[in-house]
Design a protein around this motif. Structure first.
Motif, PDB file in Angstrom:
ATOM      1  N   LYS A 249       9.033  62.546  80.883  1.00  0.00           N
ATOM      2  CA  LYS A 249       9.111  64.179  81.106  1.00  0.00           C
ATOM      3  C   LYS A 249       9.139  63.993  82.199  1.00  0.00           C
ATOM      4  O   LYS A 249       8.754  63.863  83.385  1.00  0.00           O
ATOM      5  CB  LYS A 249       7.481  64.802  80.766  1.00  0.00           C
ATOM      6  CG  LYS A 249       7.825  66.644  80.853  1.00  0.00           C
ATOM      7  CD  LYS A 249       6.581  67.053  80.272  1.00  0.00           C
ATOM      8  CE  LYS A 249       6.849  69.335  80.402  1.00  0.00           C
ATOM      9  NZ  LYS A 249       5.044  69.143  80.108  1.00  0.00           N
ATOM     10  N   ILE A 250      10.337  64.559  82.872  1.00  0.00           N
ATOM     11  CA  ILE A 250      10.553  65.166  84.145  1.00  0.00           C
ATOM     12  C   ILE A 250      11.224  66.745  83.850  1.00  0.00           C
ATOM     13  O   ILE A 250      11.612  67.328  83.365  1.00  0.00           O
ATOM     14  CB  ILE A 250      12.464  64.968  84.077  1.00  0.00           C
ATOM     15  CG1 ILE A 250      12.099  62.453  84.381  1.00  0.00           C
ATOM     16  CG2 ILE A 250      13.192  64.702  85.777  1.00  0.00           C
ATOM     17  CD1 ILE A 250      12.966  62.149  84.448  1.00  0.00           C
ATOM     18  N   ALA A 251      10.495  67.477  85.220  1.00  0.00           N
ATOM     19  CA  ALA A 251      11.037  68.515  84.786  1.00  0.00           C
ATOM     20  C   ALA A 251      11.235  68.917  86.628  1.00  0.00           C
ATOM     21  O   ALA A 251      11.626  68.290  87.863  1.00  0.00           O
ATOM     22  CB  ALA A 251       9.590  69.635  85.269  1.00  0.00           C
ATOM     23  N   VAL A 252      12.539  69.926  87.445  1.00  0.00           N
ATOM     24  CA  VAL A 252      12.877  70.905  87.877  1.00  0.00           C
ATOM     25  C   VAL A 252      12.455  72.076  87.849  1.00  0.00           C
ATOM     26  O   VAL A 252      12.469  72.976  87.081  1.00  0.00           O
ATOM     27  CB  VAL A 252      14.639  70.180  87.917  1.00  0.00           C
ATOM     28  CG1 VAL A 252      15.133  71.131  86.881  1.00  0.00           C
ATOM     29  CG2 VAL A 252      14.456  71.054  89.553  1.00  0.00           C
ATOM     30  N   GLY A 253      11.499  72.434  89.421  1.00  0.00           N
ATOM     31  CA  GLY A 253      11.160  73.152  90.023  1.00  0.00           C
ATOM     32  C   GLY A 253      12.813  74.621  90.789  1.00  0.00           C
ATOM     33  O   GLY A 253      12.217  75.359  91.352  1.00  0.00           O
ATOM     34  N   THR A 254      13.087  74.769  89.093  1.00  0.00           N
ATOM     35  CA  THR A 254      14.362  76.358  89.822  1.00  0.00           C
ATOM     36  C   THR A 254      15.017  76.743  88.460  1.00  0.00           C
ATOM     37  O   THR A 254      15.069  75.677  87.058  1.00  0.00           O
ATOM     38  CB  THR A 254      15.709  75.391  90.553  1.00  0.00           C
ATOM     39  OG1 THR A 254      16.305  76.609  91.134  1.00  0.00           O
ATOM     40  CG2 THR A 254      16.209  74.635  89.511  1.00  0.00           C
ATOM     41  N   GLU A 255      15.872  77.858  88.395  1.00  0.00           N
ATOM     42  CA  GLU A 255      16.512  77.920  87.417  1.00  0.00           C
ATOM     43  C   GLU A 255      18.062  78.188  87.551  1.00  0.00           C
ATOM     44  O   GLU A 255      18.886  78.647  87.163  1.00  0.00           O
ATOM     45  CB  GLU A 255      16.320  79.843  86.472  1.00  0.00           C
ATOM     46  CG  GLU A 255      14.670  79.139  85.944  1.00  0.00           C
ATOM     47  CD  GLU A 255      14.182  80.864  85.025  1.00  0.00           C
ATOM     48  OE1 GLU A 255      15.158  81.768  85.328  1.00  0.00           O
ATOM     49  OE2 GLU A 255      13.875  80.675  84.979  1.00  0.00           O
ATOM     50  N   ASN A 256      18.593  77.349  89.639  1.00  0.00           N
ATOM     51  CA  ASN A 256      19.734  77.215  89.671  1.00  0.00           C
ATOM     52  C   ASN A 256      20.445  76.761  89.760  1.00  0.00           C
ATOM     53  O   ASN A 256      20.178  75.613  89.007  1.00  0.00           O
ATOM     54  CB  ASN A 256      19.799  77.512  90.531  1.00  0.00           C
ATOM     55  CG  ASN A 256      20.534  76.687  92.140  1.00  0.00           C
ATOM     56  OD1 ASN A 256      21.491  76.305  91.352  1.00  0.00           O
ATOM     57  ND2 ASN A 256      20.876  78.288  92.791  1.00  0.00           N
ATOM     58  N   LYS A 257      21.909  77.164  88.290  1.00  0.00           N
ATOM     59  CA  LYS A 257      22.564  76.032  87.770  1.00  0.00           C
ATOM     60  C   LYS A 257      23.294  75.089  88.123  1.00  0.00           C
ATOM     61  O   LYS A 257      22.870  73.731  87.449  1.00  0.00           O
ATOM     62  CB  LYS A 257      23.480  77.117  87.078  1.00  0.00           C
ATOM     63  CG  LYS A 257      22.830  77.970  85.871  1.00  0.00           C
ATOM     64  CD  LYS A 257      24.119  79.356  85.710  1.00  0.00           C
ATOM     65  CE  LYS A 257      24.098  80.411  84.836  1.00  0.00           C
ATOM     66  NZ  LYS A 257      25.595  80.899  84.677  1.00  0.00           N
TER      67      LYS A 257
ATOM     68  N   THR B 105       3.509  71.971  85.165  1.00  0.00           N
ATOM     69  CA  THR B 105       3.941  71.191  83.675  1.00  0.00           C
ATOM     70  C   THR B 105       3.308  69.299  83.343  1.00  0.00           C
ATOM     71  O   THR B 105       3.842  69.155  82.562  1.00  0.00           O
ATOM     72  CB  THR B 105       5.460  70.591  84.212  1.00  0.00           C
ATOM     73  OG1 THR B 105       6.252  69.912  84.853  1.00  0.00           O
ATOM     74  CG2 THR B 105       6.499  71.909  84.103  1.00  0.00           C
ATOM     75  N   ASN B 106       2.794  69.100  84.608  1.00  0.00           N
ATOM     76  CA  ASN B 106       2.452  67.614  84.370  1.00  0.00           C
ATOM     77  C   ASN B 106       3.633  66.656  84.040  1.00  0.00           C
ATOM     78  O   ASN B 106       3.215  65.776  83.753  1.00  0.00           O
ATOM     79  CB  ASN B 106       0.654  67.490  83.447  1.00  0.00           C
ATOM     80  CG  ASN B 106      -0.282  66.612  83.040  1.00  0.00           C
ATOM     81  OD1 ASN B 106      -0.089  66.271  84.182  1.00  0.00           O
ATOM     82  ND2 ASN B 106      -0.345  65.879  82.624  1.00  0.00           N
ATOM     83  N   ALA B 107       4.448  67.049  84.319  1.00  0.00           N
ATOM     84  CA  ALA B 107       5.894  65.897  83.497  1.00  0.00           C
ATOM     85  C   ALA B 107       5.216  64.361  85.292  1.00  0.00           C
ATOM     86  O   ALA B 107       4.451  64.389  86.057  1.00  0.00           O
ATOM     87  CB  ALA B 107       6.659  66.284  84.732  1.00  0.00           C
ATOM     88  N   ASP B 108       5.988  63.559  84.113  1.00  0.00           N
ATOM     89  CA  ASP B 108       5.718  62.580  85.337  1.00  0.00           C
ATOM     90  C   ASP B 108       6.637  62.373  86.469  1.00  0.00           C
ATOM     91  O   ASP B 108       5.961  61.483  87.492  1.00  0.00           O
ATOM     92  CB  ASP B 108       6.956  61.405  84.201  1.00  0.00           C
ATOM     93  CG  ASP B 108       6.036  61.146  82.941  1.00  0.00           C
ATOM     94  OD1 ASP B 108       4.782  61.122  82.588  1.00  0.00           O
ATOM     95  OD2 ASP B 108       6.614  61.155  81.629  1.00  0.00           O
TER      96      ASP B 108
END
Length: 174
Positions: free
Chosen positions: A2-10, A63-66
């Protein structure tokens, strides 16, 4: 993974998607808006870097992402010249946080003057280019490099630096 990014910027989300798919094709991707805990317009490399780190850590917590990415754009003044600066960070479950910077380029004085009086680069660029949400697309870098590189490509470079360091860390510990 699981990978997450902290933004909603396209542009930032697009950068993470492109690079993650190249190295982790089966990864589950998520993006969400998180706080940078720095100024809306970071005004130094240090503050911009800290914003990226804070976003990565805040994303990991939510998110507890990796792998949790934070990407931040800011400005830094050197010898009277205002530069756009960009930083990224990745936070890992083991507590490791890695940061890297990307392209820095001089902004025209007409833009720098607006920033010095407290305005934010994105809205200033929207007025300068007579467009909306340029930060989600080509960004200032696209305008001032005559579209040779856009904001997503610039952040792709930073994400690639970060993933490369993650892979190095993983390979070194195995």
């Amino acid at each position: 993974m699981k990978i997450a990014v902290g933004t909603e910027n396209k542009a930032k989300v697009g950068a993470v998607e492109v690079i993650v798919r190249e190295y982790f094709p089966d990864a589950q991707l998520e993006n969400l808006e998180v706080a940078s805990d720095v100024s809306v317009q970071p005004f130094s490399n240090e503050e911009t870097r800290q914003g990226a780190i804070n976003r990565a850590r805040n994303t990991l917590l939510k998110t507890n992402a990796d792998l949790a990415f934070g990407l931040e754009g800011g400005v830094d003044e050197i010898d009277g010249v205002m530069y756009c600066c960009n930083w990224g960070a990745v936070a890992m479950k083991d507590g490791t946080v890695i940061s890297s910077s990307g392209a820095q380029f001089a902004l025209p004085e007409v833009i720098a003057k607006e920033l010095r009086i407290g305005k934010e680069l994105g809205p200033v660029m929207d007025v300068y280019t007579n467009t909306e949400n340029i930060r989600h697309h080509q960004g200032a870098i696209g305008i001032f490099t005559n579209d040779l590189i856009d904001r997503q490509q610039m952040f792709e470079h930073i994400v690639k630096l970060l993933i490369g360091q993650v892979l190095f860390k993983q390979n070194k510990s195995s």
